[in-house]
Design an enzyme around this catalytic site. Sequence first.
Site, PDB file in Angstrom:
ATOM      1  N   SER A 174      66.879  15.130  83.083  1.00 45.47           N
ATOM      2  CA  SER A 174      67.670  15.889  84.052  1.00 45.47           C
ATOM      3  C   SER A 174      68.626  14.919  84.717  1.00 45.47           C
ATOM      4  O   SER A 174      68.425  13.704  84.678  1.00 45.47           O
ATOM      5  CB  SER A 174      66.718  16.487  85.105  1.00 45.47           C
ATOM      6  OG  SER A 174      67.402  16.847  86.277  1.00 45.47           O
ATOM      7  N   TYR A 215      59.810  16.633  90.910  1.00 49.57           N
ATOM      8  CA  TYR A 215      60.553  16.865  89.668  1.00 49.57           C
ATOM      9  C   TYR A 215      61.364  15.620  89.292  1.00 49.57           C
ATOM     10  O   TYR A 215      61.320  15.145  88.155  1.00 49.57           O
ATOM     11  CB  TYR A 215      61.460  18.069  89.894  1.00 49.57           C
ATOM     12  CG  TYR A 215      62.290  18.516  88.725  1.00 49.57           C
ATOM     13  CD1 TYR A 215      61.745  19.340  87.738  1.00 49.57           C
ATOM     14  CD2 TYR A 215      63.628  18.157  88.625  1.00 49.57           C
ATOM     15  CE1 TYR A 215      62.521  19.780  86.678  1.00 49.57           C
ATOM     16  CE2 TYR A 215      64.408  18.591  87.566  1.00 49.57           C
ATOM     17  CZ  TYR A 215      63.856  19.400  86.602  1.00 49.57           C
ATOM     18  OH  TYR A 215      64.626  19.835  85.548  1.00 49.57           O
TER      19      TYR A 215
HETATM   20  P1  NAD Z   1      63.013  27.705  81.727  1.00 47.11           P
HETATM   21  O1  NAD Z   1      62.091  27.839  82.868  1.00 47.11           O
HETATM   22  O2  NAD Z   1      63.831  28.854  81.318  1.00 47.11           O
HETATM   23  O3  NAD Z   1      62.243  27.195  80.417  1.00 47.11           O
HETATM   24  C1  NAD Z   1      61.170  26.334  80.459  1.00 47.11           C
HETATM   25  C2  NAD Z   1      60.211  26.717  79.359  1.00 47.11           C
HETATM   26  O4  NAD Z   1      59.106  25.806  79.393  1.00 47.11           O
HETATM   27  C3  NAD Z   1      59.628  28.129  79.544  1.00 47.11           C
HETATM   28  O5  NAD Z   1      59.697  28.850  78.342  1.00 47.11           O
HETATM   29  C4  NAD Z   1      58.198  27.861  79.964  1.00 47.11           C
HETATM   30  O6  NAD Z   1      57.272  28.866  79.597  1.00 47.11           O
HETATM   31  C5  NAD Z   1      57.923  26.552  79.236  1.00 47.11           C
HETATM   32  N1  NAD Z   1      56.778  25.852  79.815  1.00 47.11           N
HETATM   33  C6  NAD Z   1      56.468  25.655  81.110  1.00 47.11           C
HETATM   34  N2  NAD Z   1      55.295  25.009  81.220  1.00 47.11           N
HETATM   35  C7  NAD Z   1      54.861  24.786  79.966  1.00 47.11           C
HETATM   36  C8  NAD Z   1      53.711  24.161  79.427  1.00 47.11           C
HETATM   37  N3  NAD Z   1      52.757  23.643  80.217  1.00 47.11           N
HETATM   38  N4  NAD Z   1      53.576  24.090  78.082  1.00 47.11           N
HETATM   39  C9  NAD Z   1      54.537  24.629  77.269  1.00 47.11           C
HETATM   40  N5  NAD Z   1      55.626  25.242  77.725  1.00 47.11           N
HETATM   41  C10 NAD Z   1      55.783  25.323  79.059  1.00 47.11           C
HETATM   42  O7  NAD Z   1      63.964  26.477  82.119  1.00 47.11           O
HETATM   43  P2  NAD Z   1      65.058  25.657  81.301  1.00 47.11           P
HETATM   44  O8  NAD Z   1      66.203  25.459  82.196  1.00 47.11           O
HETATM   45  O9  NAD Z   1      65.309  26.231  79.961  1.00 47.11           O
HETATM   46  O10 NAD Z   1      64.309  24.253  81.185  1.00 47.11           O
HETATM   47  C11 NAD Z   1      64.253  23.501  79.991  1.00 47.11           C
HETATM   48  C12 NAD Z   1      64.190  22.024  80.341  1.00 47.11           C
HETATM   49  O11 NAD Z   1      65.422  21.640  80.934  1.00 47.11           O
HETATM   50  C13 NAD Z   1      63.108  21.652  81.353  1.00 47.11           C
HETATM   51  O12 NAD Z   1      62.521  20.422  80.973  1.00 47.11           O
HETATM   52  C14 NAD Z   1      63.878  21.483  82.638  1.00 47.11           C
HETATM   53  O13 NAD Z   1      63.225  20.617  83.534  1.00 47.11           O
HETATM   54  C15 NAD Z   1      65.174  20.906  82.120  1.00 47.11           C
HETATM   55  N6  NAD Z   1      66.317  21.048  83.022  1.00 47.11           N
HETATM   56  C16 NAD Z   1      66.748  22.284  83.426  1.00 47.11           C
HETATM   57  C17 NAD Z   1      67.847  22.370  84.266  1.00 47.11           C
HETATM   58  C18 NAD Z   1      68.390  23.710  84.730  1.00 47.11           C
HETATM   59  O14 NAD Z   1      69.256  23.729  85.630  1.00 47.11           O
HETATM   60  N7  NAD Z   1      67.961  24.839  84.176  1.00 47.11           N
HETATM   61  C19 NAD Z   1      68.503  21.210  84.686  1.00 47.11           C
HETATM   62  C20 NAD Z   1      68.039  19.981  84.257  1.00 47.11           C
HETATM   63  C21 NAD Z   1      66.954  19.912  83.410  1.00 47.11           C
END
Ligand code: NAD
Length: 253
Positions: free
Chosen positions: A135, A148
């Site tokens: 991130s 986080y």
């Molecule tokens: P999201 O919440 O839509 O997707 C996250 C997915 O991870 C979900 O499908 C959830 O069920 C799954 N998950 C959660 N806990 C889990 C576990 N213990 N085992 C297996 N799967 C699990 O969010 P996203 O934005 O698609 O996030 C994807 C990645 O991107 C994450 O690592 C998040 O930290 C990172 N990220 C997101 C953002 C943002 O703004 N959305 C920014 C920076 C980084």
Amino acid sequence: MGKLDGRVVIVTGAARGQGEQEARLFREEGAEVVVADVLDEQGEALAKEIGALYVHLDVGTESGWRDAVAAATRAYGRIDGLVNNAGILRFNALVDTPLEEFMQVVQVNQVGCFLGMRTVAPEMADGGTIVNTASCTALTGMAAVGTYAATKHAVLGLTRVAALELAARRIRVNAICPGAVDTPMSRPDPQAGPQGTSRALDGLYRRLVPLGRVGRPEEVARLALFLTSQDSSYITGQPFVIDGGWLAGVTVV
Ligand code: NAD
């Protein structure tokens, strides 16, 4: 010809959000994809739609990873790629964060990434790729998301160490550092679909992000594809920021 023809890639957290778009794009580019998540209904539906294998995987568990790798190998005979994408976010000031909450985020974001690499790398074909989802908060501080941010800094550390240790087998390990991306994780209103979200966040990101908008999960997927394909053949151990310019600096006028 697809950029991932003949390759087998596991994507965690692939039932929705960025992971879903990565799974879709990787299939379009010819990969066999293992959709791994704890959201069984959504994950199974996606896998059926795109012709992938769904496995239930809680990334914070050793047995879950063992089973997922066994299922992937049984189905496709090899593993060439891993995208450690699963993650969770909790908002709290550091001084108000209960230890239980801190450890919950560590278990998924940090332990999940560690266990993924530890379990998959020994089974991976030489020349494979690992992409860890960090991130922007792996590279800078952000108030209210201390837990986080700590785990995402750790993901970068793990990425660099793994890149060094796995280079002899030509396994490349890189990290993605997204800014704000329009997924359920960043939606203030869980009822709002992508359009609603974009409207709600538009004002905020117009001010904060030089490109003036929130990122799309499809855009992050394209970066994950680059790092999983031969297009990035001489790149390993690096963080890749995808944030519309958010980290470029501050504007004072
Ligand atoms: P999201 O919440 O839509 O997707 C996250 C997915 O991870 C979900 O499908 C959830 O069920 C799954 N998950 C959660 N806990 C889990 C576990 N213990 N085992 C297996 N799967 C699990 O969010 P996203 O934005 O698609 O996030 C994807 C990645 O991107 C994450 O690592 C998040 O930290 C990172 N990220 C997101 C953002 C943002 O703004 N959305 C920014 C920076 C980084």
